[in-house]
Design a protein around this motif. Structure first.
Motif, mmCIF file in Angstrom:
data_model
loop_
_atom_site.group_PDB
_atom_site.id
_atom_site.type_symbol
_atom_site.label_atom_id
_atom_site.label_comp_id
_atom_site.label_asym_id
_atom_site.label_seq_id
_atom_site.Cartn_x
_atom_site.Cartn_y
_atom_site.Cartn_z
ATOM 1 N N GLY A 97 0.768 -1.235 0.000
ATOM 2 C CA GLY A 97 0.000 0.000 0.000
ATOM 3 C C GLY A 97 0.799 1.285 0.000
ATOM 4 N N ALA A 98 2.106 1.218 -0.298
ATOM 5 C CA ALA A 98 2.897 2.457 -0.386
ATOM 6 C C ALA A 98 2.390 3.283 -1.562
ATOM 7 C CB ALA A 98 4.374 2.130 -0.569
ATOM 8 N N ASP A 99 2.449 4.584 -1.409
ATOM 9 C CA ASP A 99 1.997 5.484 -2.472
ATOM 10 C C ASP A 99 3.118 5.872 -3.425
ATOM 11 O OD1 ASP A 99 -0.871 6.058 -1.687
ATOM 12 O OD2 ASP A 99 0.179 6.485 0.183
ATOM 13 N N ASP A 100 4.364 5.842 -2.944
ATOM 14 C CA ASP A 100 5.487 6.227 -3.793
ATOM 15 C C ASP A 100 6.780 5.734 -3.157
ATOM 16 O OD1 ASP A 100 6.872 7.372 -5.894
ATOM 17 O OD2 ASP A 100 6.279 9.427 -5.444
ATOM 18 N N PHE A 101 7.864 5.785 -3.943
ATOM 19 C CA PHE A 101 9.206 5.424 -3.502
ATOM 20 C C PHE A 101 10.177 6.512 -3.918
ATOM 21 C CE2 PHE A 101 7.878 1.090 -2.891
ATOM 22 C CZ PHE A 101 8.837 0.538 -2.054
ATOM 23 N N LEU A 102 11.108 6.837 -3.053
ATOM 24 C CA LEU A 102 12.226 7.700 -3.396
ATOM 25 C C LEU A 102 13.499 6.906 -3.146
ATOM 26 C CD1 LEU A 102 11.304 11.130 -1.779
ATOM 27 C CD2 LEU A 102 11.563 10.651 -4.215
ATOM 28 N N SER A 103 14.349 6.799 -4.164
ATOM 29 C CA SER A 103 15.617 6.096 -4.010
ATOM 30 C C SER A 103 16.657 7.038 -3.412
ATOM 31 C CB SER A 103 16.106 5.590 -5.366
ATOM 32 O OG SER A 103 15.231 4.612 -5.858
ATOM 33 N N LYS A 104 17.373 6.546 -2.415
ATOM 34 C CA LYS A 104 18.445 7.319 -1.797
ATOM 35 C C LYS A 104 19.693 7.194 -2.656
ATOM 36 C CE LYS A 104 16.980 6.315 2.918
ATOM 37 N NZ LYS A 104 17.390 5.641 4.155
ATOM 38 N N PRO A 105 20.464 8.221 -2.802
ATOM 39 C CA PRO A 105 20.187 9.565 -2.307
ATOM 40 C C PRO A 105 19.206 10.286 -3.231
ATOM 41 C CG PRO A 105 22.267 9.549 -3.475
ATOM 42 C CD PRO A 105 21.751 8.135 -3.474
ATOM 43 N N PHE A 106 18.339 11.092 -2.655
ATOM 44 C CA PHE A 106 17.385 11.860 -3.449
ATOM 45 C C PHE A 106 17.666 13.343 -3.258
ATOM 46 C CE2 PHE A 106 15.397 10.406 0.513
ATOM 47 C CZ PHE A 106 15.137 11.607 1.158
ATOM 48 N N SER A 107 17.296 14.124 -4.256
ATOM 49 C CA SER A 107 17.515 15.571 -4.182
ATOM 50 C C SER A 107 16.331 16.234 -3.484
ATOM 51 C CB SER A 107 17.677 16.154 -5.584
ATOM 52 O OG SER A 107 16.436 16.097 -6.272
ATOM 53 N N ALA A 108 16.524 17.466 -3.087
ATOM 54 C CA ALA A 108 15.428 18.242 -2.485
ATOM 55 C C ALA A 108 14.276 18.361 -3.477
ATOM 56 C CB ALA A 108 15.922 19.617 -2.059
ATOM 57 N N ASP A 109 14.589 18.584 -4.747
ATOM 58 C CA ASP A 109 13.541 18.708 -5.770
ATOM 59 C C ASP A 109 12.748 17.419 -5.916
ATOM 60 O OD1 ASP A 109 14.189 21.356 -6.272
ATOM 61 O OD2 ASP A 109 15.438 20.883 -8.019
ATOM 62 N N GLU A 110 13.439 16.272 -5.899
ATOM 63 C CA GLU A 110 12.738 14.987 -5.999
ATOM 64 C C GLU A 110 11.835 14.770 -4.791
ATOM 65 O OE1 GLU A 110 15.894 12.205 -8.450
ATOM 66 O OE2 GLU A 110 16.320 12.656 -6.343
ATOM 67 N N LEU A 111 12.349 15.088 -3.606
ATOM 68 C CA LEU A 111 11.577 14.949 -2.374
ATOM 69 C C LEU A 111 10.320 15.809 -2.425
ATOM 70 C CD1 LEU A 111 11.273 14.024 0.611
ATOM 71 C CD2 LEU A 111 12.680 16.011 1.230
ATOM 72 N N LEU A 112 10.492 17.069 -2.759
ATOM 73 C CA LEU A 112 9.353 17.992 -2.764
ATOM 74 C C LEU A 112 8.348 17.660 -3.850
ATOM 75 C CD1 LEU A 112 11.312 21.263 -1.991
ATOM 76 C CD2 LEU A 112 9.893 19.918 -0.415
ATOM 77 N N ALA A 113 8.806 17.172 -4.991
ATOM 78 C CA ALA A 113 7.883 16.777 -6.066
ATOM 79 C C ALA A 113 7.044 15.578 -5.637
ATOM 80 C CB ALA A 113 8.660 16.463 -7.343
ATOM 81 N N ALA A 114 7.667 14.596 -5.006
ATOM 82 C CA ALA A 114 6.929 13.410 -4.545
ATOM 83 C C ALA A 114 5.904 13.798 -3.482
ATOM 84 C CB ALA A 114 7.904 12.368 -3.987
ATOM 85 N N ILE A 115 6.298 14.658 -2.563
ATOM 86 C CA ILE A 115 5.384 15.109 -1.516
ATOM 87 C C ILE A 115 4.226 15.891 -2.119
ATOM 88 C CG2 ILE A 115 5.176 16.712 0.437
ATOM 89 C CD1 ILE A 115 8.019 15.779 1.246
ATOM 90 N N SER A 116 4.527 16.791 -3.036
ATOM 91 C CA SER A 116 3.488 17.598 -3.675
ATOM 92 C C SER A 116 2.458 16.726 -4.376
ATOM 93 C CB SER A 116 4.132 18.570 -4.671
ATOM 94 O OG SER A 116 3.144 19.290 -5.363
#
Length: 130
Positions: A97-116
């Motif tokens: 049931g995860a909504d998304d994945f971010l692979s480490k290391p991730f950038s601030a832009d990638e983090l904020l885009a996924a959250i948005s």
């Protein structure tokens, strides 16, 4: 102000993530392991959860299972952050049931885009008793 729970056992990565989120005016809650993360999620009812997969006490998969079983936390958007980015790992998280994945290391832009992306979905959700 949107509330984000960051569950991450690596101190520097957690601090960096919280700092990025603070600069974007998010209220952040921190947990250094999965057990504390589940407890804080149930007490604080964040708008979104960022969670590492590999952690002591309770791994990210266990966190997700626990939260999806609780009616109060089952609809909270959940993004895994992980260095384990194999197809099998991604598939397991999505099945749980995860909504998304971010692979480490991730950038601030990638983090904020996924959250948005995930928070745009929250706007249309019914009130969770806040």
């Amino acid at each position: 102000m949107m509330k984000i729970l960051v569950i991450e056992d690596e101190v520097l990565l957690r601090a960096n993530t919280v700092q990025i989120l603070s600069f974007e005016d998010f209220h952040t809650i921190e947990a250094e392991n999965g057990l504390l993360g589940v407890q804080l999620a149930q007490e604080q009812l964040p708008d979104l959860i960022l969670c590492d997969v590999m952690m002591p006490e309770l791994d990210g998969y266990g966190v997700l299972v626990a939260l999806r079983q609780n009616p109060l936390t089952s609809a909270i958007p959940f993004i895994f952050t992980t260095a384990k980015a194999s197809y099998a790992d991604l598939h397991q998280g999505m099945e749980l049931g995860a909504d998304d994945f971010l692979s480490k290391p991730f950038s601030a832009d990638e983090l904020l885009a996924a959250i948005s992306t995930q928070l745009k979905k929250v706007v249309d959700l019914p009130d969770r008793g806040k």
